[in-house]
Design a protein around this motif. Sequence first.
Motif, mmCIF file in Angstrom:
data_model
loop_
_atom_site.group_PDB
_atom_site.id
_atom_site.type_symbol
_atom_site.label_atom_id
_atom_site.label_comp_id
_atom_site.label_asym_id
_atom_site.label_seq_id
_atom_site.Cartn_x
_atom_site.Cartn_y
_atom_site.Cartn_z
ATOM 1 N N UNK A 73 0.374 -1.005 0.062
ATOM 2 C CA UNK A 73 0.037 0.143 0.305
ATOM 3 C C UNK A 73 1.213 1.316 -0.088
ATOM 4 N N UNK A 74 0.933 1.945 -1.106
ATOM 5 C CA UNK A 74 1.620 2.713 -0.865
ATOM 6 C C UNK A 74 0.416 4.281 -0.750
ATOM 7 N N UNK A 75 0.336 5.395 0.063
ATOM 8 C CA UNK A 75 -0.369 5.944 0.665
ATOM 9 C C UNK A 75 0.170 6.848 0.978
ATOM 10 N N UNK A 76 -0.233 8.303 1.538
ATOM 11 C CA UNK A 76 0.594 9.272 2.074
ATOM 12 C C UNK A 76 1.269 9.590 3.415
ATOM 13 N N UNK A 187 5.137 11.809 -5.304
ATOM 14 C CA UNK A 187 6.538 10.561 -4.787
ATOM 15 C C UNK A 187 5.472 9.490 -5.196
ATOM 16 N N UNK A 188 4.368 9.254 -4.718
ATOM 17 C CA UNK A 188 3.231 7.784 -4.491
ATOM 18 C C UNK A 188 3.216 7.368 -6.147
ATOM 19 N N UNK A 189 3.284 7.773 -7.082
ATOM 20 C CA UNK A 189 2.946 8.242 -8.489
ATOM 21 C C UNK A 189 4.255 7.742 -9.134
ATOM 22 N N UNK A 190 5.736 7.983 -8.483
ATOM 23 C CA UNK A 190 6.484 7.295 -8.895
ATOM 24 C C UNK A 190 7.076 6.173 -8.404
ATOM 25 N N UNK A 191 6.657 6.012 -6.601
ATOM 26 C CA UNK A 191 7.071 4.730 -6.988
ATOM 27 C C UNK A 191 6.296 3.109 -7.221
#
Length: 288
Positions: A73-76, A187-191
């Motif tokens: 889970x990539x979360x803010x 940053x989330x989109x990049x990851x």
Amino acid sequence: MGFLFLLVIAFLFAAVIGKLSLKKQQPKIWDAGSIGEHFVRQALLPLEGYKKLLSNCYLPKSDGTFTEIDVILLHESGIYVVESKNYSGWIFGKDYEQYWTQSLGGKKSQRSRFFNPIIQNGVHIKWLREYIGEGFPIYSYIVFGDRCELKKITVTKPGYFVTNCHFLLQSVQNNAVKAGKTLSPKAIDSLYKKLYPLTQVTEEQKIQHIQTVQAKQEEQHKRPVPTSPSEPSPEPLPMDEERRCPQCGGRLVLRTAKKGERAGKEFWGCSNYPRCRFVENVEETVTV
């Protein structure tokens, strides 16, 4: 002409029936692991805030092999690395022990051991950091299915959580409030863009991964680990994957024979029993 047409139709019909019949003869193995991962993803969907989800991410290791993460889970509020355990029964374990215990109730309680999922997920996180770099807040979540009860679980490491799937959303929400916003949407989109290709592996690659894990763990599961919290953990810990059944890919669990010539002796049995009856004794491998 009409007879020839009917003959062709009859041939095609027979071919279709034969194919369907062949499919029925092939046993279907219920993949409890995949179902558990599905429940994890569903539980996280209502989470507020900018986020992205990844499933079955195969991270490269320095020796040329891979380690698989069930859900990311990539979360803010950070990166959540989830190890899903769709088990039943009672679960006992401490974060520094090599094995945890699953106990199935009833008049004759059946106990089986499985690799410590906290150690397992810790190695996942190690290789995730190697791949994406340092500087990202990462949290380890061990998520058990709601069919089991967490009886005696000891977790002393900060950033490590053990919970049932039913309580996963609330636990992540609480952690997100405490952590605050640490990752921007960019940053989330990049990851996500960097990690997504690692989820697109072929079936052949998955099978090769399982076989590699099985070959290594035959020796690795015998390595000593700390028996008390005061002892430092070896780094890196090798038990990053569970042992897998070579017949169906299910989880192998350590059990003790109740009767017969091997009564009292341990063996590895497939978690998909009775659909899959693979058995591996300590001294030799037997397929029933």
